[in-house]
Design a protein around this motif. Sequence first.
Motif, short mmCIF file in Angstrom:
data_model
loop_
_atom_site.label_atom_id
_atom_site.label_comp_id
_atom_site.label_asym_id
_atom_site.label_seq_id
_atom_site.Cartn_x
_atom_site.Cartn_y
_atom_site.Cartn_z
N PRO A 42 78.71 -19.80 35.24
CA PRO A 42 79.41 -20.95 34.77
C PRO A 42 79.18 -20.79 33.17
N VAL A 43 80.25 -21.25 32.52
CA VAL A 43 80.13 -21.21 30.86
C VAL A 43 80.52 -22.68 30.22
N VAL A 44 81.58 -23.13 30.69
CA VAL A 44 82.07 -24.21 30.13
C VAL A 44 82.58 -25.32 31.38
N GLU A 45 82.63 -26.59 31.15
CA GLU A 45 82.99 -27.72 32.04
C GLU A 45 84.11 -28.24 31.40
N LEU A 46 85.16 -28.53 31.94
CA LEU A 46 86.13 -29.40 31.21
C LEU A 46 86.34 -30.65 32.33
N ILE A 47 85.98 -31.59 31.60
CA ILE A 47 85.87 -32.95 32.19
C ILE A 47 87.24 -34.21 32.04
N ASP A 48 87.73 -34.16 33.18
CA ASP A 48 88.64 -35.43 32.94
C ASP A 48 87.95 -36.48 33.06
N PRO A 49 88.06 -37.63 31.79
CA PRO A 49 87.33 -38.62 31.67
C PRO A 49 88.03 -39.71 32.48
N LEU A 50 89.23 -39.64 32.92
CA LEU A 50 89.78 -40.69 33.65
C LEU A 50 89.47 -40.58 35.30
N SER A 51 89.74 -39.30 35.74
CA SER A 51 89.45 -39.29 36.89
C SER A 51 88.03 -38.89 37.32
N GLY A 52 87.24 -38.30 36.56
CA GLY A 52 86.10 -37.90 36.65
C GLY A 52 85.77 -36.76 37.14
N VAL A 53 86.85 -35.98 37.35
CA VAL A 53 86.92 -34.56 37.93
C VAL A 53 86.43 -33.37 36.98
N THR A 54 85.50 -32.94 37.37
CA THR A 54 85.08 -31.41 36.36
C THR A 54 85.26 -30.34 36.93
N GLN A 55 86.10 -29.48 36.07
CA GLN A 55 86.51 -28.29 36.54
C GLN A 55 85.39 -27.17 35.64
N VAL A 56 84.93 -26.16 36.42
CA VAL A 56 84.14 -25.26 35.89
C VAL A 56 84.69 -24.06 35.60
#
Length: 372
Positions: A317-331
């Motif tokens: 894993p290198v980067v996390e993309l976080i949706d601040p509204l849904s709380g979902v994190t994509q790695v």
Amino acid sequence: MRVQHQPLLARSPCTRRDLTSLHYGEPGRGKKVYLQASLHADELPGMLVLHHLRQRLDQAQAEGAIHGEIVLVPIANPVGLEQTLMHDAMGRFDFNSGENFNRRYPDLAALISDGLEARLGQDASDNRRLIRQAMGQALQQWPVTSELDSLRRAQLLLAHDADVVLDLHCDAQAILHLYAETPYWPQIEPLARYLGVHASLLASGTGAGSFDEACGQPWWRLAERFGEHFPIPLGCASVTLELRGEADVEHGLAQSDAGQLFAYLQHLGVVGGEAPAMPALHHPATPFAGSLTLRAPCAGLVVFLHKPGAWINHGDPVVELIDPLSGVTQVVRSSTCGVMYMRSAIRFAAPGVELCKIAGAAPLPEGVQVSA
């Protein structure tokens, strides 16, 4: 030291700019080395490095220790240096044309090839001189209709006859790395070792039309065309040297880099004194085609899990993309192994935005990927 000012084509009355160059040594005596900084005008570490290198060269000149010709261009892009938007420097693209300042340089091999064969002979040194002469003539005749093209021509007129060209850039957030043409690696490896470069990315032509390719590429292309019948030397080892990140404008770093560049000049014999022993490479050179660019798969807050210089393994894993509204994190994970040599300064990304780059050892199916 001599100072020269080359006027650029003015876009309107009373707005003329000059390309200013500092000249050490004597033309035609020994090797010629050309160094320029901040072609992307908002990339400033190189400007400070040349400030400190100049002080060392001033001392060497006073001691009679300049044994070749050295040309410094501390501000390679006076056009872009003036560009700002809402207080932020905007030095990568020309506001007038939209072009990247480090693209679309003239193809000197194409300009001189047809008239060259009848003049070449069996002496490599004579051929080097003839090719440089033809390049200079072609540049003088190259049609210039914009300030940007006049800047490109002025830079190449200073650099086309150099044995070594160093184009000093930086990235957003990065470790020391460089880009160069594969045939020149034996000449460039000492530079990488002296400076402590962490990633050396090599290619034989990317199609970018960059300044370093305009200087170095014509020689091996001419050798491919004429080398079976005439000896064509690799006449210009040209490098794009990325001096860490945009914020790394510090005296300590710049003094160290200037000292290592001075050591490289001693190694070349352009400056007197015994060159220091070369340290080992941090990492072997890798193909530019093996450089993996990780992009944002979705919009989100960007959280890097590694700093530039980290070794990344396949699947890490290198980067996390976080949706601040849904709380979902994509790695975002790596699909190669190598050094993460740069990462973006962006911390909220749109889909498709470049996040970071990893110098893999194996070429990727998509080949060389050049940023805009």
